[in-house]
Design a protein around this motif. Structure first.
Motif, PDB file in Angstrom:
ATOM      1  N   ARG A 140      30.114  42.789  42.541  1.00 51.89           N
ATOM      2  CA  ARG A 140      31.007  43.203  43.640  1.00 51.89           C
ATOM      3  C   ARG A 140      32.459  42.938  43.255  1.00 51.89           C
ATOM      4  NH1 ARG A 140      26.990  40.946  47.326  1.00 51.89           N
ATOM      5  NH2 ARG A 140      28.130  38.974  47.372  1.00 51.89           N
ATOM      6  N   LEU A 141      32.678  41.750  42.680  1.00 49.87           N
ATOM      7  CA  LEU A 141      34.029  41.375  42.252  1.00 49.87           C
ATOM      8  C   LEU A 141      34.527  42.340  41.167  1.00 49.87           C
ATOM      9  CD1 LEU A 141      36.412  39.258  41.957  1.00 49.87           C
ATOM     10  CD2 LEU A 141      34.981  38.144  40.221  1.00 49.87           C
ATOM     11  N   ALA A 142      33.717  42.530  40.130  1.00 47.11           N
ATOM     12  CA  ALA A 142      34.164  43.325  38.974  1.00 47.11           C
ATOM     13  C   ALA A 142      34.414  44.786  39.370  1.00 47.11           C
ATOM     14  CB  ALA A 142      33.118  43.225  37.862  1.00 47.11           C
ATOM     15  N   CYS A 143      33.471  45.367  40.103  1.00 49.20           N
ATOM     16  CA  CYS A 143      33.607  46.797  40.454  1.00 49.20           C
ATOM     17  C   CYS A 143      34.763  47.009  41.413  1.00 49.20           C
ATOM     18  CB  CYS A 143      32.309  47.322  41.063  1.00 49.20           C
ATOM     19  SG  CYS A 143      30.965  47.321  39.883  1.00 49.20           S
ATOM     20  N   ARG A 144      34.893  46.110  42.388  1.00 49.64           N
ATOM     21  CA  ARG A 144      35.959  46.264  43.367  1.00 49.64           C
ATOM     22  C   ARG A 144      37.327  46.130  42.704  1.00 49.64           C
ATOM     23  NH1 ARG A 144      35.971  46.211  49.014  1.00 49.64           N
ATOM     24  NH2 ARG A 144      38.142  46.236  49.691  1.00 49.64           N
ATOM     25  N   MET A 145      37.451  45.178  41.767  1.00 50.96           N
ATOM     26  CA  MET A 145      38.731  45.022  41.053  1.00 50.96           C
ATOM     27  C   MET A 145      39.074  46.309  40.300  1.00 50.96           C
ATOM     28  SD  MET A 145      38.796  41.144  39.517  1.00 50.96           S
ATOM     29  CE  MET A 145      40.370  41.377  38.665  1.00 50.96           C
ATOM     30  N   CYS A 146      38.095  46.886  39.633  1.00 49.75           N
ATOM     31  CA  CYS A 146      38.349  48.114  38.866  1.00 49.75           C
ATOM     32  C   CYS A 146      38.812  49.240  39.784  1.00 49.75           C
ATOM     33  CB  CYS A 146      37.093  48.542  38.111  1.00 49.75           C
ATOM     34  SG  CYS A 146      36.640  47.382  36.803  1.00 49.75           S
ATOM     35  N   ALA A 147      38.147  49.379  40.934  1.00 47.28           N
ATOM     36  CA  ALA A 147      38.515  50.447  41.864  1.00 47.28           C
ATOM     37  C   ALA A 147      39.886  50.188  42.480  1.00 47.28           C
ATOM     38  CB  ALA A 147      37.456  50.565  42.956  1.00 47.28           C
ATOM     39  N   GLU A 148      40.126  48.943  42.889  1.00 45.40           N
ATOM     40  CA  GLU A 148      41.419  48.620  43.511  1.00 45.40           C
ATOM     41  C   GLU A 148      42.561  48.888  42.553  1.00 45.40           C
ATOM     42  OE1 GLU A 148      42.236  46.625  46.523  1.00 45.40           O
ATOM     43  OE2 GLU A 148      40.222  46.196  47.277  1.00 45.40           O
ATOM     44  N   LEU A 149      42.320  48.655  41.269  1.00 44.14           N
ATOM     45  CA  LEU A 149      43.402  48.805  40.288  1.00 44.14           C
ATOM     46  C   LEU A 149      43.449  50.219  39.710  1.00 44.14           C
ATOM     47  CD1 LEU A 149      43.109  45.256  38.740  1.00 44.14           C
ATOM     48  CD2 LEU A 149      45.027  46.151  40.056  1.00 44.14           C
ATOM     49  N   GLY A 150      42.659  51.142  40.264  1.00 41.63           N
ATOM     50  CA  GLY A 150      42.906  52.554  39.971  1.00 41.63           C
ATOM     51  C   GLY A 150      41.853  53.320  39.209  1.00 41.63           C
ATOM     52  N   ALA A 151      40.725  52.698  38.834  1.00 42.81           N
ATOM     53  CA  ALA A 151      39.699  53.469  38.115  1.00 42.81           C
ATOM     54  C   ALA A 151      39.171  54.594  39.011  1.00 42.81           C
ATOM     55  CB  ALA A 151      38.547  52.556  37.705  1.00 42.81           C
ATOM     56  N   ALA A 152      38.933  55.756  38.421  1.00 42.58           N
ATOM     57  CA  ALA A 152      38.395  56.884  39.201  1.00 42.58           C
ATOM     58  C   ALA A 152      36.916  56.670  39.477  1.00 42.58           C
ATOM     59  CB  ALA A 152      38.605  58.194  38.454  1.00 42.58           C
ATOM     60  N   TYR A 153      36.225  56.024  38.530  1.00 42.80           N
ATOM     61  CA  TYR A 153      34.843  55.623  38.762  1.00 42.80           C
ATOM     62  C   TYR A 153      34.495  54.454  37.863  1.00 42.80           C
ATOM     63  CZ  TYR A 153      32.842  58.740  34.976  1.00 42.80           C
ATOM     64  OH  TYR A 153      32.498  59.382  33.814  1.00 42.80           O
ATOM     65  N   VAL A 154      33.354  53.811  38.162  1.00 43.45           N
ATOM     66  CA  VAL A 154      33.027  52.540  37.521  1.00 43.45           C
ATOM     67  C   VAL A 154      31.595  52.591  36.989  1.00 43.45           C
ATOM     68  CG1 VAL A 154      32.819  50.045  37.903  1.00 43.45           C
ATOM     69  CG2 VAL A 154      34.570  51.322  39.137  1.00 43.45           C
TER      70      VAL A 154
END
Ligand code: R5P
Length: 292
Positions: free
Chosen positions: A186-200
């Motif tokens: 949850r932490l890793a995926c949410r950080m990636c999305a919050e910081l701009g990744a289009a998908y994870v």
């Protein structure tokens, strides 16, 4: 000079212009080019994707099943929606007539012999555009030794991608000693999305995967991992999809199967048609028998 146009009459005033949202979660505010690239990766009908990952050589050399990509991967590539690979393999080995999605590996540096989180960006945006990539993949090592640099690699790539309409796939990389639980993902995926990744891209976990997909505002694709029996791999993919994943990005569980095309087709059934794992496994066996 062309003759002046006599204005047409088909204005269809009674039909409002379609204002449909984009089919992928959290992607509606992206620009047209970015959405168009994502629609080459994700099938707009199912909203899902089967990605075939063959980029392993960028840190571990000629992995089992990838010794000869020209012989083992090029013939099976059309059965996946998208290939994930390095620019070296793309230029040297993949025929330019390949016309499906291409996700290019954009980070790298350390080999399997060293600290894997010690990566830098390893691809220039200009080259990615020249190669007609559909998205760029970058490892993000949350909790890893070089966590901050890997996050910075991703955010720099996201900024470049925003400039040119190139989506970024953040790959959550988990260190050997780290706890693979729902809280971590949850932490890793949410950080990636919050910081701009289009998908994870992230791993499936048997408990709480639905909370990982629910708390990530952009699509998640399930990572494959080491080779397991086909029924188990199909079950894992099915569970991930039913628990909110928008597809899979599998490597060894496809190309290390004795019948990779049958496995790709069976994974496609699970991903695009919600086929339950037992049925998909029967489909796999029948398809494999025809292939042999
Ligand atoms: C993982 O971080 C890399 O992208 C791999 O090279 C690849 O995607 C792994 O695929 P699999 O674990 O399904 O063989």
């Amino acid at each position: 000079m062309p003759e002046p146009d006599k204005e047409g009459k088909q204005f269809h005033q009674d039909i409002p212009m379609s204002k449909e949202g984009f089919f992928l979660k959290g992607c509606n505010s992206l620009d047209w080019g970015m959405k168009n690239r994502l629609a080459r990766i994700f099938n707009p009908r199912s909203g899902r994707t089967v990605m075939l990952a063959v980029d392993h050589g960028y840190f571990q050399g000629p992995t089992t099943g990838l010794e000869r990509i020209d012989l083992n991967i090029v013939p099976i590539a059309p059965y996946a929606d998208t290939l994930m690979l390095t620019r070296g393999i793309l230029r040297s080995t993949l025929p330019p007539s390949y016309n499906k999605g291409i996700v290019l590996r954009a980070s790298g540096g350390p080999s399997i012999l060293k600290e894997l989180s010690d990566e830098y960006l390893a691809l220039d945006m200009e080259d990615a555009l020249r190669l007609n990539a559909s998205a760029l993949a970058v490892q993000v090592f949350i909790g890893g030794e070089y966590e901050t640099r890997s996050v910075n690699n991703m955010t720099r790539l996201v900024d470049m991608g925003m400039r040119y309409g190139m989506p970024v796939l953040a790959v959550t990389a988990v260190g050997k000693d780290m706890n693979r639980d729902a809280r971590y993902f949850r932490l890793a995926c949410r950080m990636c999305a919050e910081l701009g990744a289009a998908y994870v891209k992230t791993y499936y976990i048997p408990r709480g995967f639905d909370t990982v997909t629910a708390s990530c505002p952009v699509p998640i694709v399930m990572a494959g991992g080491k080779k397991i029996p086909e029924l188990d791999a199909l079950t894992m993919a099915y569970n991930a999809i039913q628990e909110g994943a928008s597809g899979v990005d599998m490597g060894r569980n496809i190309f290390q199967s004795a019948t990779p095309v049958a496995m790709l087709k069976a994974v496609g059934k699970v991903v695009h048609e919600d086929m339950p794992p037992r049925e998909a496994y029967e489909f796999f066996r029948e398809t494999a028998n025809q292939e042999r």
